[in-house]
Scaffold this active site. Structure first.
Site, PDB file in Angstrom:
ATOM      1  N   LYS A   1       0.833  -1.200   0.000  1.00 52.37           N
ATOM      2  CA  LYS A   1       0.000   0.000   0.000  1.00 52.37           C
ATOM      3  C   LYS A   1       0.873   1.257   0.000  1.00 52.37           C
ATOM      4  O   LYS A   1       0.610   2.215  -0.730  1.00 52.37           O
ATOM      5  CB  LYS A   1      -0.931  -0.004   1.225  1.00 52.37           C
ATOM      6  CG  LYS A   1      -2.061  -1.030   1.125  1.00 52.37           C
ATOM      7  CD  LYS A   1      -2.794  -1.265   2.449  1.00 52.37           C
ATOM      8  CE  LYS A   1      -3.802  -2.405   2.300  1.00 52.37           C
ATOM      9  NZ  LYS A   1      -4.485  -2.787   3.538  1.00 52.37           N
TER      10      LYS A   1
ATOM     11  N   GLN B   1      -4.683  -1.587   9.798  1.00 52.18           N
ATOM     12  CA  GLN B   1      -4.571  -2.920   9.209  1.00 52.18           C
ATOM     13  C   GLN B   1      -5.120  -3.977  10.171  1.00 52.18           C
ATOM     14  O   GLN B   1      -4.767  -3.992  11.351  1.00 52.18           O
ATOM     15  CB  GLN B   1      -3.092  -3.201   8.857  1.00 52.18           C
ATOM     16  CG  GLN B   1      -2.864  -4.475   8.073  1.00 52.18           C
ATOM     17  CD  GLN B   1      -3.463  -4.455   6.664  1.00 52.18           C
ATOM     18  OE1 GLN B   1      -3.590  -3.399   6.035  1.00 52.18           O
ATOM     19  NE2 GLN B   1      -3.856  -5.612   6.174  1.00 52.18           N
TER      20      GLN B   1
ATOM     21  N   ASP C   1     -11.133   2.587   4.021  1.00 50.88           N
ATOM     22  CA  ASP C   1     -11.399   1.144   3.900  1.00 50.88           C
ATOM     23  C   ASP C   1     -12.890   0.867   3.685  1.00 50.88           C
ATOM     24  O   ASP C   1     -13.264  -0.234   3.281  1.00 50.88           O
ATOM     25  CB  ASP C   1     -11.001   0.438   5.213  1.00 50.88           C
ATOM     26  CG  ASP C   1      -9.718  -0.355   5.092  1.00 50.88           C
ATOM     27  OD1 ASP C   1      -9.399  -0.798   3.979  1.00 50.88           O
ATOM     28  OD2 ASP C   1      -9.051  -0.542   6.134  1.00 50.88           O
TER      29      ASP C   1
END
Ligand code: GUN
Length: 288
Positions: A53, A97, A120
């Site tokens: 990412k 995460q 997200d």
């Protein structure tokens, strides 16, 4: 005839070019899109996703910041860090995460992220907005899958989409996105008793079971679109999906490979969401 491959890698490259020029334009008006990623602990898979990412952000000019913490931190500490990022005007996207260590309640953490920075698309407000067809940050993997299908001008309205998997990150939301596109959606999961009978009715089959090479040509209707969300590492070190690619390709009309399929699209949609967040800030600045 063998199925046509939908290359996530190629589509991702095209979309990233567009994002990159939009990032350039925002920088001209003094806004540098910024993503902050929080990594807790030392899970090797999480670390490799986070590295990918970060690299993708750097390549297209998004400022990325990685905050790393040991797996001994408390939930209170993490919530405090998120509050700080919620207030920071240079941060347009916040990504924690997953998974998190067991002393930390994941849902409490997700709910603490400002919905306007939840790139997200996991916050219940964004999930609710998505379900009711409002503007929302869409979760990256489902968003990328719909873009892959649309990129081939494959009709969705009225088609039967079968999803195998019901996770909050992929299965549930991908079905919802196809429903929003007027498909008829069926969910299958580990307790489904007649899986093959159902998957053989799918015009578009989304496979997110987490078992290497599990779905072969017997599960697939001739000409169907097969989207493989699985990422499994074999003992040989080779990556493979949940679909037995060579066999499925003989029956399907379109198929996504692993690697080079859904994976690159997931990261691309994260970049897209971060850009959208920064553009929304720019619009509210202009309005005053
Ligand atoms: N863990 C596995 N996939 C994801 C993802 O898409 N986002 C976050 N935050 N964590 C993950």
């Amino acid at each position: 005839m063998a199925a046509e491959i939908i290359s996530g890698k190629e589509l991702a490259a095209t979309i990233r070019n567009n994002i990159s020029s939009d990032v350039f334009n925002l920088k001209q008006v003094g806004i540098v899109p910024g993503l902050t990623v929080i990594l807790v602990g030392n899970n090797p898979a999480s670390r490799s996703y986070v590295t990918a990412k970060e690299k993708a952000c750097q390549e297209i000019g998004i400022r990325s910041t990685l905050l790393e913490y040991p797996d001994t931190i408390t939930e209170e500490f993490l919530l405090h860090e998120i509050s700080r990022l919620n207030e920071d005007n240079d941060v347009h996207g916040i990504l924690v995460q997953l998974p998190l260590p067991k002393q930390i309640n994941e849902l409490a953490v997700i709910e603490h992220i400002s919905p306007e920075k939840d790139v997200d698309g996991f916050h219940p407000i964004n999930v609710g907005r998505m379900m009711t067809g409002q503007d929302a940050f869409l979760p990256c993997t489902p968003f990328g899958i719909v873009e892959m299908v649309k990129s081939k001008q494959i009709p969705i309205s009225g088609k039967h989409v079968v999803v195998i998997g019901r996770s909050n990150i992929v299965g549930k939301p991908v079905g919802q996105l196809f429903l929003n596109e007027h498909a008829t959606v069926t969910y299958c999961h580990s307790r489904t008793t007649n899986l093959k009978e159902i998957t053989k009715q799918a015009d578009i089959l989304i496979v997110a079971v987490g078992k290497a090479n599990y779905i072969d040509s017997e599960y697939i209707k001739p000409g169907a679109v097969v989207i493989d969300v699985g990422v499994n590492r074999l003992e040989s070190g080779k990556l493979c999906g949940d679909v037995l690619f060579e066999d499925a390709q003989k029956v399907a009309g379109y198929i996504t490979p692993v690697p080079g399929g859904v994976g690159p699209m997931t990261i691309t949609m994260l970049l897209q969401n971060t850009l959208l967040s920064a553009q929304a800030v720019n619009r509210s600045n202009v309005k005053g």
